[in-house]
Design a protein around this motif. Sequence first.
Motif, PDB file in Angstrom:
ATOM      1  N   GLU A 177     -14.087  15.440 -13.835  1.00  0.00           N
ATOM      2  CA  GLU A 177     -13.146  16.554 -13.879  1.00  0.00           C
ATOM      3  C   GLU A 177     -12.197  16.405 -15.051  1.00  0.00           C
ATOM      4  O   GLU A 177     -11.750  15.302 -15.391  1.00  0.00           O
ATOM      5  CB  GLU A 177     -12.345  16.642 -12.565  1.00  0.00           C
ATOM      6  CG  GLU A 177     -11.410  15.490 -12.301  1.00  0.00           C
ATOM      7  CD  GLU A 177     -10.403  15.777 -11.182  1.00  0.00           C
ATOM      8  OE1 GLU A 177     -10.110  16.951 -10.912  1.00  0.00           O
ATOM      9  OE2 GLU A 177      -9.907  14.786 -10.599  1.00  0.00           O
ATOM     10  N   TRP A 178     -11.884  17.533 -15.634  1.00  0.00           N
ATOM     11  CA  TRP A 178     -10.901  17.561 -16.706  1.00  0.00           C
ATOM     12  C   TRP A 178      -9.500  17.438 -16.123  1.00  0.00           C
ATOM     13  O   TRP A 178      -9.203  18.014 -15.073  1.00  0.00           O
ATOM     14  CB  TRP A 178     -11.011  18.891 -17.457  1.00  0.00           C
ATOM     15  CG  TRP A 178      -9.838  19.162 -18.340  1.00  0.00           C
ATOM     16  CD1 TRP A 178      -9.626  18.696 -19.606  1.00  0.00           C
ATOM     17  CD2 TRP A 178      -8.687  19.945 -18.010  1.00  0.00           C
ATOM     18  NE1 TRP A 178      -8.417  19.146 -20.066  1.00  0.00           N
ATOM     19  CE2 TRP A 178      -7.823  19.910 -19.113  1.00  0.00           C
ATOM     20  CE3 TRP A 178      -8.311  20.664 -16.876  1.00  0.00           C
ATOM     21  CZ2 TRP A 178      -6.606  20.569 -19.125  1.00  0.00           C
ATOM     22  CZ3 TRP A 178      -7.092  21.322 -16.880  1.00  0.00           C
ATOM     23  CH2 TRP A 178      -6.253  21.279 -18.011  1.00  0.00           C
TER      24      TRP A 178
ATOM     25  N   GLN B  21     -18.823  12.213  -7.378  1.00  0.00           N
ATOM     26  CA  GLN B  21     -18.165  13.464  -7.760  1.00  0.00           C
ATOM     27  C   GLN B  21     -18.442  13.787  -9.222  1.00  0.00           C
ATOM     28  O   GLN B  21     -18.736  12.905 -10.018  1.00  0.00           O
ATOM     29  CB  GLN B  21     -16.655  13.362  -7.529  1.00  0.00           C
ATOM     30  CG  GLN B  21     -16.259  13.070  -6.105  1.00  0.00           C
ATOM     31  CD  GLN B  21     -16.634  14.193  -5.160  1.00  0.00           C
ATOM     32  OE1 GLN B  21     -16.472  15.371  -5.480  1.00  0.00           O
ATOM     33  NE2 GLN B  21     -17.163  13.831  -4.007  1.00  0.00           N
ATOM     34  N   GLN B  22     -18.324  15.056  -9.556  1.00  0.00           N
ATOM     35  CA  GLN B  22     -18.440  15.448 -10.956  1.00  0.00           C
ATOM     36  C   GLN B  22     -17.212  15.010 -11.735  1.00  0.00           C
ATOM     37  O   GLN B  22     -16.115  14.906 -11.187  1.00  0.00           O
ATOM     38  CB  GLN B  22     -18.597  16.970 -11.057  1.00  0.00           C
ATOM     39  CG  GLN B  22     -19.948  17.489 -10.637  1.00  0.00           C
ATOM     40  CD  GLN B  22     -20.140  18.951 -10.998  1.00  0.00           C
ATOM     41  OE1 GLN B  22     -19.185  19.693 -11.185  1.00  0.00           O
ATOM     42  NE2 GLN B  22     -21.388  19.368 -11.103  1.00  0.00           N
TER      43      GLN B  22
ATOM     44  N   GLN C  21     -13.521  10.574 -13.181  1.00  0.00           N
ATOM     45  CA  GLN C  21     -14.668  10.712 -12.279  1.00  0.00           C
ATOM     46  C   GLN C  21     -14.604   9.653 -11.203  1.00  0.00           C
ATOM     47  O   GLN C  21     -14.354   8.471 -11.482  1.00  0.00           O
ATOM     48  CB  GLN C  21     -15.973  10.584 -13.072  1.00  0.00           C
ATOM     49  CG  GLN C  21     -17.215  10.876 -12.272  1.00  0.00           C
ATOM     50  CD  GLN C  21     -18.457  10.899 -13.135  1.00  0.00           C
ATOM     51  OE1 GLN C  21     -18.517  10.281 -14.192  1.00  0.00           O
ATOM     52  NE2 GLN C  21     -19.469  11.646 -12.696  1.00  0.00           N
TER      53      GLN C  21
ATOM     54  N   TYR D  15     -10.416  13.086 -18.940  1.00  0.00           N
ATOM     55  CA  TYR D  15     -11.203  13.438 -17.774  1.00  0.00           C
ATOM     56  C   TYR D  15     -11.240  12.237 -16.840  1.00  0.00           C
ATOM     57  O   TYR D  15     -10.940  11.112 -17.247  1.00  0.00           O
ATOM     58  CB  TYR D  15     -12.640  13.792 -18.176  1.00  0.00           C
ATOM     59  CG  TYR D  15     -12.754  14.822 -19.282  1.00  0.00           C
ATOM     60  CD1 TYR D  15     -12.512  14.460 -20.601  1.00  0.00           C
ATOM     61  CD2 TYR D  15     -13.118  16.137 -19.017  1.00  0.00           C
ATOM     62  CE1 TYR D  15     -12.604  15.384 -21.630  1.00  0.00           C
ATOM     63  CE2 TYR D  15     -13.225  17.075 -20.040  1.00  0.00           C
ATOM     64  CZ  TYR D  15     -12.964  16.681 -21.337  1.00  0.00           C
ATOM     65  OH  TYR D  15     -13.072  17.614 -22.358  1.00  0.00           O
TER      66      TYR D  15
END
Length: 120
Positions: free
Chosen positions: A46-47, A43-44, A39, A37
């Motif tokens: 993310e995979w 921001q969130q 980041q 992942y």
Amino acid sequence: QVQIVESGGGLAQPGGSLRLSCTASGSMFTIYAMGWYRQTPGQQREWIATIRHGDITEYADSVSGRFTVSRDNAKNTAYLEMNSLKPEDTAVYYCNIIFPGTDHDPFANWGQGTQVTVSS
């Protein structure tokens, strides 16, 4: 309690390469899928990639064709080979065990991550 440690980040030029490593404690590593992942600030997380039992891999569109995930079960370590890096790949990169039965949900507590900066 599974502990995860990521390493290998750093500064790379656009078009360059880096190889990240992820070591997980315990016996779960050899049983379950591992995910990568990333980041960026604000921001969130993310995979971006998964490697499952039998070395079946899956990638997000943003990294497909440029990144390669692999694992060495004897070392409890997963790798993320990143090629053709772009400035937009700049992020903190994390790995985790994927919760069984889910696509990409993380199972363990997050490690500290490793910073990747792509800049000329």
